[in-house]
Design an enzyme around this catalytic site. Structure first.
Site, PDB file in Angstrom:
ATOM      1  N   THR A   1       7.246   0.646 -11.361  1.00 17.23           N
ATOM      2  CA  THR A   1       7.898  -0.644 -11.122  1.00 17.23           C
ATOM      3  C   THR A   1       8.909  -0.963 -12.228  1.00 17.23           C
ATOM      4  O   THR A   1       8.661  -0.716 -13.406  1.00 17.23           O
ATOM      5  CB  THR A   1       6.832  -1.758 -11.072  1.00 17.23           C
TER       6      THR A   1
ATOM      7  N   GLY B   1       0.330  -0.529 -16.721  1.00 17.38           N
ATOM      8  CA  GLY B   1      -0.835  -0.842 -17.550  1.00 17.38           C
ATOM      9  C   GLY B   1      -0.955   0.121 -18.717  1.00 17.38           C
ATOM     10  O   GLY B   1      -0.843   1.336 -18.547  1.00 17.38           O
TER      11      GLY B   1
ATOM     12  N   GLU C   1      -0.062  -2.257  -6.562  1.00 13.53           N
ATOM     13  CA  GLU C   1      -0.250  -1.135  -5.633  1.00 13.53           C
ATOM     14  C   GLU C   1       0.312  -1.478  -4.251  1.00 13.53           C
ATOM     15  O   GLU C   1      -0.210  -1.043  -3.226  1.00 13.53           O
ATOM     16  CB  GLU C   1      -1.732  -0.782  -5.553  1.00 13.53           C
TER      17      GLU C   1
HETATM   18  C1  LIG Z   1     -12.423   2.986  -9.788  1.00 17.00           C
HETATM   19  C2  LIG Z   1     -12.310   1.598  -9.371  1.00 17.00           C
HETATM   20  C3  LIG Z   1     -11.088   0.954  -9.777  1.00 17.00           C
HETATM   21  C4  LIG Z   1     -10.369   0.299  -8.672  1.00 17.00           C
HETATM   22  C5  LIG Z   1      -9.372  -0.669  -9.137  1.00 17.00           C
HETATM   23  C6  LIG Z   1      -8.057  -0.062  -9.268  1.00 17.00           C
HETATM   24  C7  LIG Z   1      -7.333  -0.693 -10.398  1.00 17.00           C
HETATM   25  C8  LIG Z   1      -6.052  -0.026 -10.461  1.00 17.00           C
HETATM   26  C9  LIG Z   1      -5.053  -0.710 -11.280  1.00 17.00           C
HETATM   27  C10 LIG Z   1      -3.763  -0.322 -10.645  1.00 17.00           C
HETATM   28  C11 LIG Z   1      -2.644  -1.048 -11.252  1.00 17.00           C
HETATM   29  C12 LIG Z   1      -1.495  -1.106 -10.312  1.00 17.00           C
HETATM   30  C13 LIG Z   1      -0.612   0.100 -10.347  1.00 17.00           C
HETATM   31  C14 LIG Z   1       0.648  -0.131  -9.537  1.00 17.00           C
HETATM   32  O1  LIG Z   1       0.914  -1.189  -9.059  1.00 17.00           O
HETATM   33  S1  LIG Z   1       1.669   1.223  -9.371  1.00 17.00           S
HETATM   34  C15 LIG Z   1       3.038   0.664  -8.435  1.00 17.00           C
HETATM   35  C16 LIG Z   1       2.684   0.460  -6.998  1.00 17.00           C
HETATM   36  N1  LIG Z   1       3.843   0.202  -6.228  1.00 17.00           N
HETATM   37  C17 LIG Z   1       3.827   0.116  -4.944  1.00 17.00           C
HETATM   38  O2  LIG Z   1       2.784   0.201  -4.331  1.00 17.00           O
HETATM   39  C18 LIG Z   1       5.143  -0.042  -4.301  1.00 17.00           C
HETATM   40  C19 LIG Z   1       5.021  -0.480  -2.886  1.00 17.00           C
HETATM   41  N2  LIG Z   1       6.102   0.104  -2.090  1.00 17.00           N
HETATM   42  C20 LIG Z   1       5.941   1.235  -1.357  1.00 17.00           C
HETATM   43  O3  LIG Z   1       4.881   1.843  -1.353  1.00 17.00           O
HETATM   44  C21 LIG Z   1       7.094   1.684  -0.532  1.00 17.00           C
HETATM   45  O4  LIG Z   1       8.312   1.444  -1.079  1.00 17.00           O
HETATM   46  C22 LIG Z   1       7.017   1.137   0.899  1.00 17.00           C
HETATM   47  C23 LIG Z   1       5.840   1.818   1.571  1.00 17.00           C
HETATM   48  C24 LIG Z   1       6.851  -0.346   0.954  1.00 17.00           C
HETATM   49  C25 LIG Z   1       8.303   1.465   1.639  1.00 17.00           C
HETATM   50  O5  LIG Z   1       8.645   2.766   1.412  1.00 17.00           O
HETATM   51  P1  LIG Z   1       9.976   3.413   1.978  1.00 17.00           P
HETATM   52  O6  LIG Z   1      11.048   2.390   1.938  1.00 17.00           O
HETATM   53  O7  LIG Z   1      10.185   4.683   1.266  1.00 17.00           O
HETATM   54  O8  LIG Z   1       9.485   3.709   3.405  1.00 17.00           O
HETATM   55  P2  LIG Z   1       9.787   3.048   4.831  1.00 17.00           P
HETATM   56  O9  LIG Z   1       9.226   1.676   4.959  1.00 17.00           O
HETATM   57  O10 LIG Z   1      11.218   3.228   5.134  1.00 17.00           O
HETATM   58  O11 LIG Z   1       8.911   4.043   5.662  1.00 17.00           O
HETATM   59  C26 LIG Z   1       9.292   5.394   5.760  1.00 17.00           C
HETATM   60  C27 LIG Z   1       8.128   6.234   6.206  1.00 17.00           C
HETATM   61  O12 LIG Z   1       7.295   6.522   5.088  1.00 17.00           O
HETATM   62  C28 LIG Z   1       5.945   6.279   5.429  1.00 17.00           C
HETATM   63  N3  LIG Z   1       5.234   5.958   4.201  1.00 17.00           N
HETATM   64  C29 LIG Z   1       5.471   4.954   3.329  1.00 17.00           C
HETATM   65  N4  LIG Z   1       4.596   5.038   2.316  1.00 17.00           N
HETATM   66  C30 LIG Z   1       3.806   6.117   2.549  1.00 17.00           C
HETATM   67  C31 LIG Z   1       2.735   6.698   1.859  1.00 17.00           C
HETATM   68  N5  LIG Z   1       2.260   6.189   0.710  1.00 17.00           N
HETATM   69  N6  LIG Z   1       2.159   7.790   2.388  1.00 17.00           N
HETATM   70  C32 LIG Z   1       2.596   8.307   3.532  1.00 17.00           C
HETATM   71  N7  LIG Z   1       3.614   7.791   4.237  1.00 17.00           N
HETATM   72  C33 LIG Z   1       4.214   6.706   3.748  1.00 17.00           C
HETATM   73  C34 LIG Z   1       6.036   5.122   6.391  1.00 17.00           C
HETATM   74  O13 LIG Z   1       4.857   5.012   7.150  1.00 17.00           O
HETATM   75  C35 LIG Z   1       7.213   5.536   7.217  1.00 17.00           C
HETATM   76  O14 LIG Z   1       6.789   6.515   8.139  1.00 17.00           O
HETATM   77  P3  LIG Z   1       7.544   6.623   9.546  1.00 17.00           P
HETATM   78  O15 LIG Z   1       7.277   5.310  10.229  1.00 17.00           O
HETATM   79  O16 LIG Z   1       9.000   6.814   9.271  1.00 17.00           O
HETATM   80  O17 LIG Z   1       6.885   7.774  10.229  1.00 17.00           O
HETATM   81  C1  LIG Z   2      -1.568  -6.793 -12.936  1.00 12.57           C
HETATM   82  C2  LIG Z   2      -0.507  -5.871 -12.463  1.00 12.57           C
HETATM   83  C3  LIG Z   2      -0.554  -4.534 -12.829  1.00 12.57           C
HETATM   84  C4  LIG Z   2       0.459  -3.667 -12.447  1.00 12.57           C
HETATM   85  N1  LIG Z   2       0.419  -2.371 -12.867  1.00 12.57           N
HETATM   86  C5  LIG Z   2       1.450  -1.528 -12.568  1.00 12.57           C
HETATM   87  C6  LIG Z   2       1.462  -0.191 -13.047  1.00 12.57           C
HETATM   88  O1  LIG Z   2       0.553   0.249 -13.735  1.00 12.57           O
HETATM   89  N2  LIG Z   2       2.528   0.590 -12.753  1.00 12.57           N
HETATM   90  C7  LIG Z   2       3.565   0.154 -12.002  1.00 12.57           C
HETATM   91  O2  LIG Z   2       4.491   0.912 -11.775  1.00 12.57           O
HETATM   92  N3  LIG Z   2       3.556  -1.101 -11.493  1.00 12.57           N
HETATM   93  C8  LIG Z   2       2.528  -1.953 -11.770  1.00 12.57           C
HETATM   94  N4  LIG Z   2       2.520  -3.229 -11.269  1.00 12.57           N
HETATM   95  C9  LIG Z   2       3.640  -3.689 -10.462  1.00 12.57           C
HETATM   96  C10 LIG Z   2       3.275  -3.897  -8.997  1.00 12.57           C
HETATM   97  O3  LIG Z   2       3.061  -2.680  -8.353  1.00 12.57           O
HETATM   98  C11 LIG Z   2       4.400  -4.712  -8.347  1.00 12.57           C
HETATM   99  O4  LIG Z   2       4.364  -5.997  -8.923  1.00 12.57           O
HETATM  100  C12 LIG Z   2       4.232  -4.788  -6.853  1.00 12.57           C
HETATM  101  O5  LIG Z   2       4.462  -3.530  -6.255  1.00 12.57           O
HETATM  102  C13 LIG Z   2       5.180  -5.837  -6.227  1.00 12.57           C
HETATM  103  O6  LIG Z   2       6.484  -5.629  -6.611  1.00 12.57           O
HETATM  104  P1  LIG Z   2       7.376  -6.815  -7.249  1.00 12.57           P
HETATM  105  O7  LIG Z   2       6.620  -7.415  -8.373  1.00 12.57           O
HETATM  106  O8  LIG Z   2       8.711  -6.255  -7.516  1.00 12.57           O
HETATM  107  O9  LIG Z   2       7.468  -7.915  -6.130  1.00 12.57           O
HETATM  108  P2  LIG Z   2       8.643  -8.070  -5.041  1.00 12.57           P
HETATM  109  O10 LIG Z   2       8.843  -6.742  -4.363  1.00 12.57           O
HETATM  110  O11 LIG Z   2       9.834  -8.702  -5.631  1.00 12.57           O
HETATM  111  O12 LIG Z   2       7.961  -9.057  -4.015  1.00 12.57           O
HETATM  112  C14 LIG Z   2       8.050 -10.479  -4.120  1.00 12.57           C
HETATM  113  C15 LIG Z   2       7.615 -11.085  -2.773  1.00 12.57           C
HETATM  114  O13 LIG Z   2       8.540 -10.692  -1.768  1.00 12.57           O
HETATM  115  C16 LIG Z   2       7.859 -10.145  -0.651  1.00 12.57           C
HETATM  116  N5  LIG Z   2       8.635  -8.995  -0.118  1.00 12.57           N
HETATM  117  C17 LIG Z   2       9.228  -8.001  -0.828  1.00 12.57           C
HETATM  118  N6  LIG Z   2       9.771  -7.112   0.015  1.00 12.57           N
HETATM  119  C18 LIG Z   2       9.531  -7.521   1.269  1.00 12.57           C
HETATM  120  C19 LIG Z   2       9.827  -7.012   2.569  1.00 12.57           C
HETATM  121  N7  LIG Z   2      10.465  -5.853   2.731  1.00 12.57           N
HETATM  122  N8  LIG Z   2       9.406  -7.721   3.639  1.00 12.57           N
HETATM  123  C20 LIG Z   2       8.747  -8.889   3.486  1.00 12.57           C
HETATM  124  N9  LIG Z   2       8.414  -9.414   2.275  1.00 12.57           N
HETATM  125  C21 LIG Z   2       8.801  -8.740   1.189  1.00 12.57           C
HETATM  126  C22 LIG Z   2       6.518  -9.644  -1.185  1.00 12.57           C
HETATM  127  O14 LIG Z   2       5.551  -9.686  -0.167  1.00 12.57           O
HETATM  128  C23 LIG Z   2       6.232 -10.607  -2.341  1.00 12.57           C
HETATM  129  O15 LIG Z   2       5.482 -11.706  -1.884  1.00 12.57           O
HETATM  130  C24 LIG Z   2       1.520  -4.130 -11.639  1.00 12.57           C
HETATM  131  C25 LIG Z   2       1.552  -5.469 -11.248  1.00 12.57           C
HETATM  132  C26 LIG Z   2       0.557  -6.332 -11.644  1.00 12.57           C
HETATM  133  C27 LIG Z   2       0.614  -7.770 -11.220  1.00 12.57           C
END
Ligand SMILES: CCCCCCCCCCCCCC(=O)SCCNC(=O)CCNC(=O)[C@H](O)C(C)(C)COP(=O)(O)OP(=O)(O)OC[C@H]1O[C@@H](n2cnc3c(N)ncnc32)[C@H](O)[C@@H]1OP(=O)(O)O
Ligand SMILES: Cc1cc2nc3c(=O)[nH]c(=O)nc-3n(C[C@H](O)[C@H](O)[C@H](O)COP(=O)(O)OP(=O)(O)OC[C@H]3O[C@@H](n4cnc5c(N)ncnc54)[C@H](O)[C@@H]3O)c2cc1C
Length: 665
Positions: free
Chosen positions: A148, A187, A432
């Site tokens: 991010t 983190g 996530e």
């Molecule tokens: C052990 C216990 C502990 C538990 C606690 C845990 C604590 C942990 C602490 C953690 C701390 C936090 C750590 C953190 O926060 S780390 C940072 C986390 N960040 C995110 O999660 C970012 C969220 N954004 C995205 O994932 C993507 O940009 C999205 C998905 C929104 C759009 O993406 P994009 O714009 O590129 O894609 P599209 O919408 O054009 O779609 C295109 C195609 O791709 C397919 N697609 C998309 N994604 C996936 C995927 N993953 N696998 C397989 N396929 C996937 C999709 O179905 C579509 O398929 P089709 O329809 O074309 O067939």
């Molecule tokens: C405690 C914490 C720990 C984290 N740890 C990590 C880490 O270890 N590594 C890392 O890389 N990141 C980490 N992150 C970042 C986290 O993954 C992002 O904050 C998260 O993916 C959301 O992205 P953003 O903050 O840019 O929000 P934005 O993308 O700006 O979203 C803001 C709002 O807009 C809405 N929005 C955005 N896009 C769309 C859309 N296409 N359609 C409709 N609504 C939309 C969302 O739903 C949201 O409500 C952490 C965040 C937090 C809070």
């Protein structure tokens, strides 16, 4: 952390415990996945509880810096102990060791084992694994996952950090070209880690090939000073997560060897030629799929903790008009509306618990294929992990908050342990992948499933019902409201909602709207479809687990709890589809009956989670139920009580009372 001294158990809790209609210990075995696991978990909990090195005053009375410092010490001590005990390679043992040693205290090295190591496992070539994985597993290096940026979190393809290949030196140049490209949030990035997996846009031979991952050393391995070109630090206080240093990172033309690009799925050759090994570029997102599936189970565990506290407290807290003169005031748990609030949280908890197990099994079944490039079941796994992550963390946060409110004023005190649980669960709605965005990913997948079903194609098991023909709404006001009937109704609801939205979507397409515009036009409705689909999955997992229980008493109580879960979904989702007045009334009556039926098992159902006091850290959720004396002891530890007269009296109040101006002080 000192456990509260166990006093004589409050007789009101003893009385409630005696009402259990099933063997609680056996349900614990089911939740743990077997008696062996329960015993092993208890042994580990005992080890930590006996270790004076993990004892300290409540962290809530500490400053953020003290909390962080203590968390670093404990997190590293955990690793040392795990090594001494030869448990490092045992994920089950290490998970429970960490959990009890740092209850709801986010570890500054948490990202290392949750994302850094899994990313090395999933994204490295075999050769790269050899080089880095063992060092990471041995904690010779400590890493984080830096994706991010200030400007982009959700829209991952919009990330601005660049990794430009320079063939003359065979190096990549990592650079943050703008302020918005500064990494923000990872983190442990601020102060703790010395390495990071950095997500950046790959440029080679004058072309951009999209986001890829790079292993970047941030700090010197002996001095821990940040390396030239690396500017990093802590992002400051947050709503919770005080024990972890979420950080920022600016890279100023930092050079890394070519071999530091994670090359399992794509490669840049020495001359700069780009080669993609697998066609599905979303394999780069693999670690997120894994962590999303973990979040579902973590949400269930969060509710289990909050519900244990709130249910125990509801047994010992008296408040209200006595039923007759001289009778004691009623206990909170005697109020049907309180039973409803708590038991629906307990039902959500069990549902998510069992669903997370099914999801985890799906992930581990599919993952070996994915690693080999066979991605047939990846869309289903992505859709489920994204949707259930959203539903799980939304429910987790809502249920923990409900439990907190169920404890009245004490719930707002850190003494209850509830704010700590809430602040740990709540960010999972954002990290996530923000929950609404995740639901839209599931919705996108479901729309595509409807299309594929129309073409007569096969669908993955959890999507298969989308191929069935639309049927009339199942009647709820006829025969008995069995769990199977209710689940059938939820399946019907999910399909009806989806067909309705898909019909609307198709009419936009027929009007020649672009796919993306038509998608936006139905997006609000689509998030509800995604939720309905995920709730169906949770309901199915819950019912399957209830039926699988060998002991008929446990099967009975779990089926009743599952019915409460399903009925509550029917009633609260009544706005999505037409539900007749008689069907609705029937469901409401059934909920009332279930509350009466389940109430005697309320304590047993939460105590089956088997959470020791050390884990709960709650004055009001203690096993012995001796709440009030413990509350006074807790307050006495407040640093504000170190002296009778606080220094602010001399500095300000005395001056104020004497009519002197405070402006110059
Ligand atoms: C052990 C216990 C502990 C538990 C606690 C845990 C604590 C942990 C602490 C953690 C701390 C936090 C750590 C953190 O926060 S780390 C940072 C986390 N960040 C995110 O999660 C970012 C969220 N954004 C995205 O994932 C993507 O940009 C999205 C998905 C929104 C759009 O993406 P994009 O714009 O590129 O894609 P599209 O919408 O054009 O779609 C295109 C195609 O791709 C397919 N697609 C998309 N994604 C996936 C995927 N993953 N696998 C397989 N396929 C996937 C999709 O179905 C579509 O398929 P089709 O329809 O074309 O067939
Ligand atoms: C405690 C914490 C720990 C984290 N740890 C990590 C880490 O270890 N590594 C890392 O890389 N990141 C980490 N992150 C970042 C986290 O993954 C992002 O904050 C998260 O993916 C959301 O992205 P953003 O903050 O840019 O929000 P934005 O993308 O700006 O979203 C803001 C709002 O807009 C809405 N929005 C955005 N896009 C769309 C859309 N296409 N359609 C409709 N609504 C939309 C969302 O739903 C949201 O409500 C952490 C965040 C937090 C809070």
């Amino acid at each position: 952390m000192t456990n509260p001294v166990v006093q004589k158990v409050n007789p009101m809790l003893t009385e409630e415990r005696a009402k259990a209609s099933f063997p609680v210990e056996e349900l614990t075995y089911i939740l743990d996945g077997g008696k062996f696991n329960t015993e092993k978990r208890r042994e580990i909990e005992e080890l930590v509880t006996k270790d004076p090195n993990f004892e300290h005053p409540p962290i809530q009375f500490m400053t953020r810096e003290q909390q962080y410092s203590l968390a670093v010490k404990k997190a590293l001590l955990v690793q040392q102990r795990l090594k001494e005990l030869d448990m490092l390679d045992d994920p089950y043992a290490s998970y429970f060791f960490r959990r009890i040693a740092m209850p709801r205290e986010v570890s500054p090295i948490g990202l290392h084992w949750v994302m850094f190591v899994p990313t090395l496992m999933g994204q490295c070539s075999d050769e790269q694994r050899e080089r880095w994985l063992q060092r990471a597993l041995n904690y010779e290096i400590i890493g984080t996952y830096a994706q991010t940026e200030m400007g982009h979190g959700t829209f991952l393809r919009g990330i601005e950090t660049t990794a430009t290949y320079d063939p003359s030196s065979q190096q990549f140049v990592l650079h943050s070209p703008t302020t918005t490209s500064i990494k923000w949030w990872p983190g442990g990035l601020g102060k703790t880690c010395n390495y990071a997996v950095v997500v950046a846009q790959l440029h080679t031979q004058g072309r951009c090939h999209g986001v890829h991952m790079f292993l970047v050393q941030l700090r010197d391995e002996s001095t821990h000073r940040s390396l030239p070109g690396v500017v990093c630090g802590d992002i400051g206080p947050k709503m919770g997560y005080h024990t972890i240093d979420n950080g920022f990172l600016q890279l100023n033309s930092v050079r890394i060897p070519r071999e530091n690009m994670l090359m399992r799925n794509a490669e840049v050759q020495p001359d700069g030629t780009y080669i993609r090994r697998v066609s599905n570029e979303k394999l780069t997102y693999g670690t997120m799929v894994f962590v999303r599936s973990l979040i579902v189970s973590d949400a269930a565990r969060g509710i289990s903790e909050a519900a244990t506290i709130a249910v125990r407290y509801a047994c010992v807290r008296r408040q209200g008009e006595p039923s007759s003169p001289g009778a004691p005031e009623p206990r909170l748990l005697d109020y049907p509306v309180h039973q409803y609030r708590l038991l629906t949280c307990v039902a959500n908890c069990y549902g998510l618990w069992f669903a997370s197990e099914v999801l985890r099994d799906l992930y581990f079944t599919v993952q070996p294929d994915v690693l080999e490039g066979r991605t047939e079941r990846l869309p289903e796994t992505h859709a489920l992990s994204a949707g259930l992550k959203a539903v799980g963390s939304n429910r987790g946060a809502a249920c923990v908050e409900e439990c907190r409110r169920c404890c009245g004023g004490f719930g707002f005190s850190e003494a209850s342990g509830l704010p700590k649980i809430y602040n740990d669960i709540n960010p999972a709605c954002t990290y996530e992948g923000e929950n609404t965005v995740m639901l839209l990913q599931t919705g996108r997948h479901l729309l595509k499933c409807v299309e594929r079903a129309r073409r007569g194609e096969q669908l993955a098991p959890s999507d298969a019902y989308i191929r069935s023909r639309p049927t009339p709404q199942p009647k709820l006001a006829g025969g008995p409201l069995t769990a199977d009937l209710l689940l059938g109704w939820l399946r019907w609801r999910s399909l009806s909602m989806l067909l309705e939205v898909s019909g609307r979507f198709n009419s936009f397409i027929e009007q020649r709207q672009a796919w993306a515009d038509a998608f936006q036009a139905v997006s609000r409705r689509l998030t509800r479809c995604a939720e309905a689909h995920c709730i169906l999955y949770v309901g199915q997992a819950f019912l399957d687990s209830a039926k699988a229980a060998e002991n008929p008493k446990i099967c009975g109580v779990l089926t009743s709890l599952c019915r409460l879960f399903l009925l509550n979904e029917v009633v609260s989702g009544a706005g999505d589809v037409q539900l007749s007045r008689s069907d609705l009334a029937r469901c409401q009556d059934a909920i009332d009956s279930l509350l009466t039926e389940l109430r005697p098992n309320a304590v047993a159902l939460v105590e089956a989670f088997d959470l020791p006091d050390r884990m709960l850290c709650s004055v009001i959720g203690r096993y012995d139920g001796q709440v009030y004396e413990a509350m006074l002891q807790w307050a006495r530890q407040s640093p504000l009580n170190a002296t009778d007269v606080h220094e602010s009296y001399e500095l300000y109040t005395r001056q104020f009372l004497a009519g002197r101006s405070l402006a110059k002080l």
